[in-house]
Enzyme design. Structure first.
Site, PDB file in Angstrom:
ATOM      1  CE  LYS A  95       6.604  -8.121  -9.675  1.00 15.06           C
ATOM      2  NZ  LYS A  95       6.849  -8.109  -8.225  1.00 15.06           N
TER       3      LYS A  95
ATOM      4  CE  LYS B 201       2.152  -2.249 -12.095  1.00 16.92           C
ATOM      5  NZ  LYS B 201       2.440  -1.480 -10.938  1.00 16.92           N
TER       6      LYS B 201
ATOM      7  CE  LYS C 100      10.074   2.122  -9.078  1.00 25.62           C
ATOM      8  NZ  LYS C 100       9.338   1.143  -8.233  1.00 25.62           N
TER       9      LYS C 100
HETATM   10  P1  ADP Z   1       6.694  -0.544 -10.121  1.00 20.59           P
HETATM   11  O1  ADP Z   1       5.539  -1.402 -10.590  1.00 20.59           O
HETATM   12  O2  ADP Z   1       6.931   0.602 -11.017  1.00 20.59           O
HETATM   13  O3  ADP Z   1       7.935  -1.347  -9.832  1.00 20.59           O
HETATM   14  P2  ADP Z   1       6.362  -0.516  -7.312  1.00 20.59           P
HETATM   15  O4  ADP Z   1       5.930  -1.918  -7.454  1.00 20.59           O
HETATM   16  O5  ADP Z   1       7.649  -0.246  -6.626  1.00 20.59           O
HETATM   17  O6  ADP Z   1       6.307   0.109  -8.769  1.00 20.59           O
HETATM   18  O7  ADP Z   1       5.227   0.307  -6.624  1.00 20.59           O
HETATM   19  C1  ADP Z   1       5.376   1.294  -5.627  1.00 20.59           C
HETATM   20  C2  ADP Z   1       4.024   1.867  -5.305  1.00 20.59           C
HETATM   21  O8  ADP Z   1       3.504   2.554  -6.450  1.00 20.59           O
HETATM   22  C3  ADP Z   1       2.987   0.799  -4.949  1.00 20.59           C
HETATM   23  O9  ADP Z   1       2.146   1.269  -3.921  1.00 20.59           O
HETATM   24  C4  ADP Z   1       2.216   0.614  -6.219  1.00 20.59           C
HETATM   25  O10 ADP Z   1       0.901   0.192  -5.982  1.00 20.59           O
HETATM   26  C5  ADP Z   1       2.237   2.019  -6.799  1.00 20.59           C
HETATM   27  N1  ADP Z   1       2.159   1.948  -8.266  1.00 20.59           N
HETATM   28  C6  ADP Z   1       3.086   1.444  -9.096  1.00 20.59           C
HETATM   29  N2  ADP Z   1       2.700   1.531 -10.382  1.00 20.59           N
HETATM   30  C7  ADP Z   1       1.473   2.113 -10.354  1.00 20.59           C
HETATM   31  C8  ADP Z   1       0.546   2.490 -11.367  1.00 20.59           C
HETATM   32  N3  ADP Z   1       0.800   2.296 -12.646  1.00 20.59           N
HETATM   33  N4  ADP Z   1      -0.623   3.048 -10.978  1.00 20.59           N
HETATM   34  C9  ADP Z   1      -0.891   3.259  -9.660  1.00 20.59           C
HETATM   35  N5  ADP Z   1      -0.048   2.947  -8.662  1.00 20.59           N
HETATM   36  C10 ADP Z   1       1.120   2.379  -8.991  1.00 20.59           C
END
Ligand code: ADP
Ligand code: TRP
Length: 329
Positions: free
Chosen positions: A116, A195, A198
């Site tokens: 991050k 990956k 958001k």
């Molecule tokens: P982001 O990275 O988009 O902010 P979050 O951190 O809020 O997403 O993640 C919410 C859930 O979605 C978590 O369990 C996370 O492991 C899963 N997740 C987020 N991005 C991915 C991805 N690219 N592939 C698989 N799982 C994901």
């Protein structure tokens, strides 16, 4: 999905933006499948989102949007509970107590913090201590299983370490949870091949309208192999995403076309676009209805918070008692 029954399940999702297909395949799909036979608590991690959002309107809006997306995708408030993290403020007290047994080195090794910072987020104490709050989220409900995407694996390891440290210092108090990560999904790639996240601006959103969806899919980064030439499906983001939506026969068919040549990335993108659109079609109408029924969404969150808070208070009392915080006032 492993056969998990009658277990205490917990997971959280940050309202830091609109939910995307990485969230769906990495997490939400399992959350919904698990609700039938387990005791499930899911929450909108708005305290966590403060580490990356500082716009109150956005935070409000995204928090409700996450709840609406869950409901539209099949979350059933009769079977499970959904709530806002900040409606259970006890979790921040537990985070403080846990922070006193958390070694600095454990947090210094966290990849997510380093990633991050590398992506331009401010290196605040909140971002650094993020895994401790996450541990508190999990431990405050005596959770047994935590279904998450693979990117959260290290955070789960940190949670287990913290729980074990606490139990070692104060005697058996906290349930040490297990992670639940689907090996076949691993990490869903974003439109830039990294990956999907958001915070990285590379998402394909679950409930995007057709035009926005088309633009996202058509902009997926590909290499410059000419249309006529054979292509390697195993290094292609478009193919990786297609695999999530298509049936085994259709996946084989696309693989064959890649290898044969005369099939461009543009063709593959069109097939992917149609698949994504059709996949979420049954949920789109309900999603629109919820948009106009926010009072119902708030009721669901309120009911979820009341159950969650009651459970959280019990565990927090146990912890306060163990560490020697007197209850006098
Ligand atoms: P982001 O990275 O988009 O902010 P979050 O951190 O809020 O997403 O993640 C919410 C859930 O979605 C978590 O369990 C996370 O492991 C899963 N997740 C987020 N991005 C991915 C991805 N690219 N592939 C698989 N799982 C994901
Ligand atoms: N860190 C998680 C993510 O970014 C969100 C989260 C916060 C979470 N607290 C949690 C996930 C507790 C599972 C359990 O995806």
């Amino acid at each position: 999905m492993q056969n998990i029954r009658n277990k205490k399940i917990l997971s959280g999702i940050q309202p830091s933006g609109v939910l995307h297909i990485g969230n769906y395949f990495g997490a939400i799909r399992q959350h919904i499948a698990l609700q039938k036979e387990n005791e499930c608590l899911y929450f909108v991690a708005n305290y966590h989102a403060l580490t990356s959002i500082s716009d109150r309107k956005k935070l409000h809006e995204h928090s409700l949007m996450v709840a609406m997306d869950y409901l539209a995708l099949g979350f059933d408030p009769e079977k499970a509970r959904l709530f806002l993290q900040s409606d259970v403020p006890e979790v921040t007290e537990l985070a403080w107590i846990l922070s006193t047994v958390t070694p600095m080195g454990l947090l210094e090794r966290a990849h997510s913090y380093k990633d991050k910072i590398a992506r331009g987020l401010s290196p605040t104490h909140g971002l650094f201590a993020y895994p401790v709050l996450m541990a508190a989220d999990i431990l405050i409900y005596d959770s047994e299983y935590v279904p998450v995407g693979k990117d959260q694996k290290q955070h789960l390891e940190i949670t287990r370490d913290i729980a074990e440290k606490f139990n070692l210092a104060y005697g058996q108090t906290l349930v040490v949870p297990e992670e639940l990560i689907l090996p076949e999904v691993a990490v869903v790639p974003g439109t830039d091949g990294q990956k999907m996240s958001k915070s990285y601006g590379n998402t394909i959103d679950i409930f995007a309208d057709y035009k926005a969806l088309k633009s996202k899919v058509m902009n997926i980064v590909t290499d410059s192999t000419p249309l006529e030439a054979p292509k390697d499906p195993d290094t292609s983001t478009v193919f990786d995403l297609y695999k999530l939506f298509a049936a085994p026969g259709e996946i084989e068919e696309m693989r064959r076309k890649y290898l044969a040549g005369g099939y461009g990335y543009g063709h593959a993108k069109k097939e992917l676009l149609e698949k994504i659109w059709i996949y979420f079609e049954p949920h789109r109408k309900l999603r629109e209805e919820l948009e106009n029924n926010r009072d119902y969404v708030k009721d669901v969150l309120r009911q979820g918070a009341s159950t969650a808070r009651e459970k959280a208070r019990q565990v927090l009392e146990r912890v306060r008692d163990r560490v020697g915080l007197l209850n006098i006032g």
